[in-house]
Design a protein around this motif. Sequence first.
Motif, mmCIF file in Angstrom:
data_model
loop_
_atom_site.group_PDB
_atom_site.id
_atom_site.type_symbol
_atom_site.label_atom_id
_atom_site.label_comp_id
_atom_site.label_asym_id
_atom_site.label_seq_id
_atom_site.Cartn_x
_atom_site.Cartn_y
_atom_site.Cartn_z
ATOM 1 N N ARG A 266 88.152 -57.342 46.801
ATOM 2 C CA ARG A 266 87.585 -57.644 48.342
ATOM 3 C C ARG A 266 85.937 -57.267 48.396
ATOM 4 N NH1 ARG A 266 90.265 -54.548 52.798
ATOM 5 N NH2 ARG A 266 89.153 -55.947 53.682
ATOM 6 N N VAL B 29 80.651 -49.248 54.976
ATOM 7 C CA VAL B 29 81.714 -49.607 55.300
ATOM 8 C C VAL B 29 82.848 -49.770 54.361
ATOM 9 C CG1 VAL B 29 83.096 -51.830 56.405
ATOM 10 C CG2 VAL B 29 80.797 -51.316 57.197
ATOM 11 N N ALA C 69 84.109 -46.242 53.899
ATOM 12 C CA ALA C 69 85.060 -46.115 54.785
ATOM 13 C C ALA C 69 86.307 -46.503 54.580
ATOM 14 C CB ALA C 69 84.716 -46.443 56.178
ATOM 15 N N ASN C 70 86.285 -47.991 53.879
ATOM 16 C CA ASN C 70 87.637 -48.527 53.589
ATOM 17 C C ASN C 70 88.372 -47.798 52.399
ATOM 18 O OD1 ASN C 70 88.445 -51.269 54.834
ATOM 19 N ND2 ASN C 70 86.258 -51.042 54.835
ATOM 20 N N LEU C 71 87.484 -47.111 51.570
ATOM 21 C CA LEU C 71 88.158 -46.137 50.699
ATOM 22 C C LEU C 71 88.780 -44.995 51.125
ATOM 23 C CD1 LEU C 71 88.616 -45.478 47.305
ATOM 24 C CD2 LEU C 71 86.525 -44.315 47.609
ATOM 25 N N ARG C 72 88.057 -44.409 52.049
ATOM 26 C CA ARG C 72 88.599 -43.154 52.691
ATOM 27 C C ARG C 72 89.843 -43.507 53.786
ATOM 28 N NH1 ARG C 72 83.091 -40.136 53.968
ATOM 29 N NH2 ARG C 72 83.278 -38.733 52.256
ATOM 30 N N SER C 73 90.015 -44.509 54.113
ATOM 31 C CA SER C 73 91.135 -44.760 55.158
ATOM 32 C C SER C 73 92.120 -45.553 54.263
ATOM 33 C CB SER C 73 90.413 -45.699 56.144
ATOM 34 O OG SER C 73 90.360 -47.047 55.766
ATOM 35 N N GLY C 74 92.149 -45.776 53.154
ATOM 36 C CA GLY C 74 93.248 -46.127 52.180
ATOM 37 C C GLY C 74 93.243 -47.673 52.059
ATOM 38 N N GLN C 75 92.337 -48.608 52.551
ATOM 39 C CA GLN C 75 92.443 -50.021 52.307
ATOM 40 C C GLN C 75 91.930 -50.415 50.923
ATOM 41 O OE1 GLN C 75 91.650 -49.168 55.741
ATOM 42 N NE2 GLN C 75 93.745 -49.487 55.649
ATOM 43 N N SER D 220 90.220 -36.026 48.281
ATOM 44 C CA SER D 220 91.040 -37.308 47.999
ATOM 45 C C SER D 220 90.143 -38.569 47.296
ATOM 46 C CB SER D 220 91.588 -37.772 49.369
ATOM 47 O OG SER D 220 90.530 -38.479 50.217
#
Lengths: 314, 502
Positions: free
Chosen positions: B216, B223, B226-232, B252
């Motif tokens: 992606r 950003v 943030a996407n790694l942290r939120s699991g995307q 994590s």
Amino acid sequence: MWSLILRRLLVAIPTIFLVMVFVFILQRMLPGDPLLVMAGEERDPAVLEELRKLYGFDRSVPVQFLYWLREIASGNFGSSLRTGAPVTELIGQTLPVTIQLAVASLIIALLIGIPTGVLAAVKKGTWLDYVANAISLSGLSIPNFWLGIILILFVSVNLRWLPASGFVSIFENPVEAFRTTIMPAFVLGSGLAATLMRHTRSAMLEVLRLDYVRTARAKGLLEPAVVLKHALRNALVPIVTLSTLLFGQLLAGAVLTEQVFTIPGFGKLIVDAVFNRDYGVVQGVVLCTAIAFILMNLIADVLYIVINPRLRTA
Amino acid sequence: MPTLARLTRGLPALAVAALFVLPASAAEIRIGLQEDPDILDPHEARTFVGRIVFNALCDKLIDTNEKLEFVPRLATSWTVSDEGKTLTFKLRAGVKFHDGTPFDAAAVKANMERAKDLKTSRRKSEIASITSVEVVDPLTVAFKLSKPDAPLLAQLSDRAGMMLSPASFDKPVGPKPICSGPYTFVERVQNDRIVLERFADHWEKDKYHFDKVTFRTIPDSTVRLANLRSGQLDMLERLAASDVKSAKGDKSLKVDSVVGLGYQGISVNINNGARADTPLGKDKRVRQALSLSIDREALTQVVFEGLFEPTGQPFPSTSPYYDKSFPPPKRDVAKAKALLKEAGVEKFSFEMQVANSPVDQQVAQVIQAMASEAGIDIKLRSSEFATMLKSQTAGDFQATRVGWSGRVDPDGNLHQFVTTGGGINDTKYSNPAVDKELNASRVVYETAARKAHFDAAGKILREDLPIIYLYLPAWIWASSAKLDGFVPNPDGMIRLANVKLK
């Protein structure tokens, strides 16, 4: 009517031609060289020279323009210099994304903007009015990208409620579509809600002063009925016009929000293309957009005539 | 009942296999890239991120491991003969392309010919020494070279050595590349994602544990994190140095880093048009003074949290070609001032072109502050990337902050930048002695002999300083703590062999 359509189409030809000339020239006035950008680190002058010839960039700008015209005439809208993907395919990929986002944003904006606007008008001068005004002002002044990042950090990273990015079409998976669209739509919608709220408020104040509202009240109607049934309906007319304008804006101007939430939308397509000096995409997209606008206007005009017979003689 | 016994004996093994295989077989890995890759045709492609995608999509003849040694892939062995003018590869048997076409010597020949002949090929200069490719037998192929070419193997360990199915040549390759790699192409949405899925017939399929690989594009590093942290995302490349502390503090997440092959520095316009006419361009003592005024150690500490390595040469410290006798230069303001005095320009000012990204701006401002203490006034001109490139090649600069992502072979980090008429020699520096050494380094294969040439050229270049080397960036990857088996490689690529999500 047919003669009108024909006349309109004839007028459209020079318009489109002018648009093409403008895009073509403006792009080439930008500093930078698409081939150099494409080459990135690997700019072997010999290869660049060959590519320049291949894409026709070694010719004069008017000649390049004529080549482009010939391509368009044969139905070829061009393709991305960077990835080779056809422009029509790129538009097909990105436009539905932006439309979904724009519709969702507008719904959110209307859901927030109109009720708060009505409330602020009805309770004019009270603390409710001030609070609503303060919120709407902040809504207008908070930059989209900032609100977006804050929401991602809070809702996605800390609470893990919603995905931080991505896009799912509503026709593919409505639940996921809702989850991915709601945050960016809220970001876009909140700014618009503020505009809508302020317009609703002033429109309502205008209407509430009118005689017929006083009559309605004098009839002994309950206040909610006066406000919602009698006043709001009339106040809505300018709001509807404004909403359609905002919708048009949303289609073009969601770039920053699309960037933050990494949504592959129409705005992002064209901005990325400009930064990469991807002439093919910029030209193709602008041309397609211009044609679409002209066609939509034409359809609207035809519809007016169909709906309103008085216009037919004109 | 021999059959039943055999069957039951196999059961525990089957059960164990099922335990391990099943969870893995349902797996997907989502990798965040900083830029959108360009065209997915290895012969035409140009971007760094594109190479990351190719590493999952395409096999190459040979590869480089984390120690920068060549290792077999589609070629199982290779020999140099005929006074360095023939390079013979033995090929792996039983390899298939994604479309089922068998891989053999004829396929290698077809690929090399395409890379040489295709109008839009970007590989031409990399493989220019190959005059012909001969099919010796179905699994042996010989490259005939016009002259010995030491950097060629390194080229073949990258895009020039990636093999496409020859059956796919009659259609545009980019929109649907057909290679022989562990993953096949599924779809691409420009500026958003590239999706690959497992290739069931891959010759090394046991080492690849994901059914689906999604790349992606998320340009903003905040950003992306943030996407790694939120699991995307499960993994991302190029974590910002400023985010490393917070990512390391998050249980994590996992952070990997390795000093890369590239460098960052300042290119000085020596002889590229009228703007070269500055004390900086004309007098090497002024350039030496500028170099001495910069505290490289402090620069890497301040801007990159000490993760990047200060340097004074173009090769990474991990490279066998690194000149150990020349450690990163120390700051010496007094000496810088003395040199300026000697050159007769105690106070002078020049303009430095800088890319308009926040990090580049920061680096430039730190340099500006340091140089001013030596009496050098740097005016910064920040440009958008496309504009900067244009003025760099056109000679419309006095000095420019440049970087190079680095190549496995040292030649790629130096030759084309400083030799007369070199492809990327924007400074138009020209010194016959340097040309001689660097050209000589190309036609010998032994590391020690090549190093002698690089050392000799390096010594002159450190005097002349057309490019002032500053620091070696590190590649920093962040991933979910569940990710296992990833080996950081100085080339910055992501190789998915043996990578799993626990």
